[in-house]
Design a protein around this motif. Structure first.
Motif, mmCIF file in Angstrom:
data_model
loop_
_atom_site.group_PDB
_atom_site.id
_atom_site.type_symbol
_atom_site.label_atom_id
_atom_site.label_comp_id
_atom_site.label_asym_id
_atom_site.label_seq_id
_atom_site.Cartn_x
_atom_site.Cartn_y
_atom_site.Cartn_z
ATOM 1 N N VAL A 69 0.856 -1.184 0.000
ATOM 2 C CA VAL A 69 0.000 0.000 0.000
ATOM 3 C C VAL A 69 0.895 1.237 0.000
ATOM 4 N N PRO A 70 0.763 2.138 -0.987
ATOM 5 C CA PRO A 70 1.607 3.338 -0.997
ATOM 6 C C PRO A 70 1.207 4.305 0.108
ATOM 7 N N SER A 71 2.167 5.051 0.577
ATOM 8 C CA SER A 71 1.877 6.083 1.570
ATOM 9 C C SER A 71 1.355 7.339 0.862
ATOM 10 N N VAL A 72 0.691 8.196 1.615
ATOM 11 C CA VAL A 72 0.138 9.445 1.083
ATOM 12 C C VAL A 72 0.671 10.602 1.923
ATOM 13 N N ASN A 73 1.232 11.606 1.255
ATOM 14 C CA ASN A 73 1.778 12.760 1.957
ATOM 15 C C ASN A 73 0.710 13.505 2.740
ATOM 16 N N ALA A 74 1.122 14.119 3.830
ATOM 17 C CA ALA A 74 0.267 15.094 4.486
ATOM 18 C C ALA A 74 0.098 16.281 3.542
ATOM 19 N N GLY A 75 -0.977 17.008 3.685
ATOM 20 C CA GLY A 75 -1.233 18.138 2.798
ATOM 21 C C GLY A 75 -2.171 19.136 3.442
ATOM 22 N N PHE A 76 -2.537 20.143 2.655
ATOM 23 C CA PHE A 76 -3.434 21.191 3.120
ATOM 24 C C PHE A 76 -4.849 20.940 2.613
ATOM 25 N N ASP A 77 -5.823 21.193 3.462
ATOM 26 C CA ASP A 77 -7.228 21.061 3.084
ATOM 27 C C ASP A 77 -7.598 22.200 2.137
ATOM 28 N N VAL A 79 -10.370 23.498 1.510
ATOM 29 C CA VAL A 79 -11.505 24.310 1.978
ATOM 30 C C VAL A 79 -11.121 25.132 3.199
ATOM 31 N N THR A 80 -10.484 24.497 4.169
ATOM 32 C CA THR A 80 -10.142 25.191 5.410
ATOM 33 C C THR A 80 -8.701 25.678 5.447
ATOM 34 N N GLY A 81 -7.827 25.062 4.640
ATOM 35 C CA GLY A 81 -6.411 25.403 4.696
ATOM 36 C C GLY A 81 -5.666 24.689 5.796
ATOM 37 N N GLY A 82 -6.379 23.908 6.623
ATOM 38 C CA GLY A 82 -5.727 23.164 7.694
ATOM 39 C C GLY A 82 -4.942 21.975 7.168
ATOM 40 N N ILE A 83 -4.164 21.372 8.059
ATOM 41 C CA ILE A 83 -3.307 20.250 7.665
ATOM 42 C C ILE A 83 -4.083 18.945 7.693
ATOM 43 N N ILE A 84 -4.005 18.198 6.602
ATOM 44 C CA ILE A 84 -4.568 16.845 6.533
ATOM 45 C C ILE A 84 -3.439 15.868 6.837
ATOM 46 N N PRO A 85 -3.583 15.017 7.861
ATOM 47 C CA PRO A 85 -2.483 14.117 8.238
ATOM 48 C C PRO A 85 -2.104 13.155 7.111
ATOM 49 N N GLU A 86 -0.879 12.698 7.167
ATOM 50 C CA GLU A 86 -0.388 11.702 6.220
ATOM 51 C C GLU A 86 -1.067 10.363 6.434
ATOM 52 N N GLY A 89 2.096 3.994 4.632
ATOM 53 C CA GLY A 89 2.012 2.911 3.664
ATOM 54 C C GLY A 89 2.372 1.583 4.316
ATOM 55 N N GLN A 90 2.358 0.533 3.525
ATOM 56 C CA GLN A 90 2.684 -0.812 4.005
ATOM 57 C C GLN A 90 3.419 -1.554 2.907
ATOM 58 N N ARG A 91 4.549 -2.161 3.269
ATOM 59 C CA ARG A 91 5.295 -2.958 2.283
ATOM 60 C C ARG A 91 5.646 -4.321 2.864
ATOM 61 N N LEU A 92 5.670 -5.320 2.002
ATOM 62 C CA LEU A 92 6.005 -6.688 2.396
ATOM 63 C C LEU A 92 7.509 -6.820 2.560
ATOM 64 N N ASN A 93 7.934 -7.314 3.726
ATOM 65 C CA ASN A 93 9.352 -7.604 3.959
ATOM 66 C C ASN A 93 9.609 -9.020 3.460
ATOM 67 N N ILE A 94 10.117 -9.122 2.245
ATOM 68 C CA ILE A 94 10.279 -10.424 1.601
ATOM 69 C C ILE A 94 11.315 -11.273 2.329
ATOM 70 N N ILE A 121 6.413 13.509 3.263
ATOM 71 C CA ILE A 121 5.915 14.712 3.938
ATOM 72 C C ILE A 121 4.866 14.303 4.962
ATOM 73 N N THR A 122 5.132 14.618 6.215
ATOM 74 C CA THR A 122 4.225 14.281 7.292
ATOM 75 C C THR A 122 3.589 15.547 7.866
ATOM 76 N N ARG A 123 2.663 15.342 8.780
ATOM 77 C CA ARG A 123 2.034 16.481 9.459
ATOM 78 C C ARG A 123 3.090 17.323 10.167
ATOM 79 N N ASP A 124 4.088 16.672 10.751
ATOM 80 C CA ASP A 124 5.165 17.404 11.419
ATOM 81 C C ASP A 124 5.969 18.242 10.421
ATOM 82 N N THR A 125 6.174 17.691 9.209
ATOM 83 C CA THR A 125 6.898 18.437 8.180
ATOM 84 C C THR A 125 6.189 19.744 7.868
ATOM 85 N N LEU A 126 4.875 19.675 7.667
ATOM 86 C CA LEU A 126 4.120 20.886 7.340
ATOM 87 C C LEU A 126 4.046 21.841 8.519
#
Length: 281
Positions: A69-77, A79-86, A89-94, A121-126
């Motif tokens: 499962v790919p990860s998703v960066n934190a970003g800005f909303d 509508v409100t301009g607030g921070i949307i948390p990251e 993701g999940q990867r298989l350790n073969i 990019i995480t919530r802390d990054t922003l």
């Protein structure tokens, strides 16, 4: 002399014995048989009993394509301009999963080893980002089509990342205003400066607001065009129209990564665009 011959004959006998035992120079050394998974072992619903580690690795590589499962960066909303948390993701350790499978008893079911990971990019990054430039314009024409276009365009620009030295193009970022993409008819300036209905009316308020934020941030603007007629949401000379052959382009000259925040607020009565410098670490 007899003693020397005896030693020579002893050496010949020893070599002959080694050759007859399969240890001669021309006889290949026997290879150890590859370890295999015990019979009846399962992982993620697949039978892997009797397979070698290499064969299991091929199965797990295909499993990773379906299960990672790919990860998703934190970003800005938008509508409100607030921070949307990251979203992690999940990867298989073969390698770890193969180790568990090789050690599993026959007939057992082994749980694959998955590892979570954070995006770039995480919530802390922003939260640690520094605002370089900002600008707010009033949405004076809030007709449904124009307001919808402003919101859609702001959403397309919002959270755009710009690497050091990278050129930003408004047209490439937002794409063509088509009905299929959700754009609606609204007032635009025609070729002669007259007002008419056209798909995407209101996009230029976003480009003009962005232009002023870029100007306030001190970035290098390499393309900007004024409207054929004055607009009422920015002072004269502060607008930036965009069209097929007209673009707003600027370069990130800061030496670090930038992220754009673009959002409508106060129930769509205002549009704000910011440029933020992301921390290096």
């Amino acid at each position: 002399m007899i003693k020397g011959n005896f030693r020579f004959l002893a050496i010949i006998v020893m070599v002959a014995a080694l050759v007859s035992a399969g240890c001669g120079l021309n006889a290949p050394a026997p290879k150890p048989e590859a370890r295999r998974v015990a019979d009846g072992v399962m992982v993620e619903g697949q039978a892997v009993g009797g397979l070698t580690a290499e064969e299991v690795g091929g199965i797990l590589a295909n499993l990773a394509k379906a299960k990672d499962v790919p990860s998703v960066n934190a970003g800005f909303d938008p509508v409100t301009g607030g921070i949307i948390p990251e979203r992690p993701g999940q990867r298989l350790n073969i390698a770890s999963t193969i180790s568990k499978l090789m050690a599993a008893p026959g007939g057992s079911t082994v749980a694959a080893v998955y590892e979570p990971f954070l995006p770039d990019i995480t919530r802390d990054t922003l939260a640690r980002a520094r605002k370089l430039g900002t600008y707010t314009t009033p949405v004076l024409d809030d007709s449904p089509g124009r307001l919808a276009n402003i919101r859609l365009t702001a959403k397309l620009v919002n959270n755009t990342l710009i690497a050091p030295g990278q050129e930003f193009s408004f047209n490439k970022t937002t794409g063509d205003p088509t009905e299929e993409r959700g754009f609606q008819p609204a007032v635009v300036f025609g070729d002669g400066g007259e007002k008419e209905q056209g798909l995407g009316g209101g996009m230029c308020q976003v480009s003009s607001t962005l232009y002023n934020a870029v100007f306030n941030a001190g970035l290098k603007v390499i393309e900007r065009h004024p409207h054929s007629q004055p607009v009422n949401y920015v002072p004269p000379g502060k607008d930036a129209t965009t069209y097929t052959d007209k673009d707003l382009r600027f370069v990130n000259t800061t030496g670090g990564r930038l992220i754009i925040r673009a959002f409508t607020h106060d129930e769509g009565s205002k549009l704000t665009v910011d440029l933020w410098a992301l921390p290096n670490a």
